[in-house]
Write a protein that holds these residues in place. Structure first.
Motif, PDB file in Angstrom:
ATOM      1  N   HIS A 162       0.850  -1.196   0.000  1.00 19.79           N
ATOM      2  CA  HIS A 162       0.000   0.000   0.000  1.00 19.79           C
ATOM      3  C   HIS A 162       0.886   1.246   0.000  1.00 19.79           C
TER       4      HIS A 162
ATOM      5  N   HIS B 140       1.467   3.921   1.923  1.00 17.92           N
ATOM      6  CA  HIS B 140       2.036   4.688   3.032  1.00 17.92           C
ATOM      7  C   HIS B 140       3.554   4.766   2.900  1.00 17.92           C
TER       8      HIS B 140
ATOM      9  N   HIS C 222      -7.322  -1.413   6.135  1.00 20.83           N
ATOM     10  CA  HIS C 222      -6.272  -0.447   6.501  1.00 20.83           C
ATOM     11  C   HIS C 222      -6.612   0.855   5.793  1.00 20.83           C
TER      12      HIS C 222
ATOM     13  N   ASP D 125       0.045  -4.047   8.818  1.00 22.47           N
ATOM     14  CA  ASP D 125      -0.773  -2.914   8.391  1.00 22.47           C
ATOM     15  C   ASP D 125      -2.236  -3.302   8.161  1.00 22.47           C
TER      16      ASP D 125
HETATM   17 ZN   LIG Z   1       0.123   1.532   6.464  1.00 24.08          ZN
END
Ligand SMILES: [Zn+2]
Ligand SMILES: [Zn+2]
Length: 261
Positions: free
Chosen positions: A62, A64, A124, A146
């Motif tokens: 993902h 982030h 998430h 996560d």
């Molecule tokens: Zn994350």
């Protein structure tokens, strides 16, 4: 001749400041997430005896920053295939062009040379986050960090792994007493944030762990957790002692672990 199969895995580092897991089988080397700048990624890969140019592909869970921070620069420099969901792609978090983007369709497995990858949707707070189960046909490695809560879907997909890299992000009491602002505490502890030690331990009691030969506590918060609490919770859940649990830390990750058929 019977082909000898062996998945090996290691971590370049794990925690809120950067994550990257290396999964290898023969000449196949997959980097899962790249949360470190290129120079640092290179240094950490070399510590494990792998050059960046030897990577087969980079897979991203993902968008982030602690997971994609160094990914764009790395795949451009070494012209590596980059696998992400469409949601991660359109998040706008990659700086610059991606030369060889390949789509991950959640719940649809795909092969990268000698390894098969199952992307599993997790709750998430990102666009289209997934985590992975990776197999060489004989053994299964689960990488599960996560996520803010455990869903029946996650339980179904992470059954019977031989190795599991599992998030143990925080201890709820330490999070409550700790320095984070209220909004961040709420986010981390919420259903779309991160797993507490106990949530992860409860998950371990819901899956088949008889075949488990490696269990790693990962993505620990440096401020809101204590490694002993995380390892103790995991050990209790799988009926072992805390020293049997591998700890993934921010600076060192952990060294190579072998899963053998
Ligand atoms: Zn994350
Ligand atoms: Zn993270």
């Amino acid at each position: 001749m019977i082909k000898s199969r062996k998945i090996r895995f290691a971590s370049l580092g794990s925690g809120s400041k950067g994550n990257a897991t290396l999964v290898s089988c023969g000449e196949t080397h997959l980097l899962i997430d790249c949360g470190f700048a290129m120079k640092e990624t290179t240094r950490r890969l070399q510590r494990l005896g792998v050059e960046p140019a030897e990577l087969t592909a980079v897979l991203i869970t993902h968008e982030h920053g602690d997971h994609i921070g160094g990914a764009g620069a790395l795949v451009r420099r070494y012209q590596l295939p980059l696998y992400t969901t469409n949601g991660t792609k359109i998040s706008g978090r990659f700086n610059g062009e991606v030369p060889d983007w390949r789509a991950i369709n959640p719940e649809h497995s795909f092969a990268v040379k000698d390894l098969e990858v199952w992307p599993v949707t997790v709750p998430h707070d990102a666009r289209e986050p997934v985590q992975f189960v990776i197999s060489d046909g004989a053994n299964r490695l689960g990488v599960l960090t996560d996520l803010g809560s455990i869903t029946p879907h996650v339980v179904r997909h992470f059954q019977s792994c031989q190795a599991l890299v599992l998030e143990a992000n925080h201890d709820p009491d330490m999070l409550a007493r700790g320095p984070y602002p209220v909004s961040l505490k709420r986010r981390v502890g919420g259903d779309f944030g991160h797993l507490s030690n106990q949530q992860a331990a409860d998950f371990l009691t819901q899956i088949e762990t008889d075949k488990l030969s490696h269990l790693v506590a990962s993505h620990l918060s440096e401020q809101n957790n204590d490694p002993y609490l995380a390892c103790s919770a995991f050990a209790k859940a799988v009926n072992t002692t805390p020293d049997w649990i591998t700890l993934a830390n921010q600076e060192e990750g952990f060294g190579w672990r072998d899963i053998q058929a």
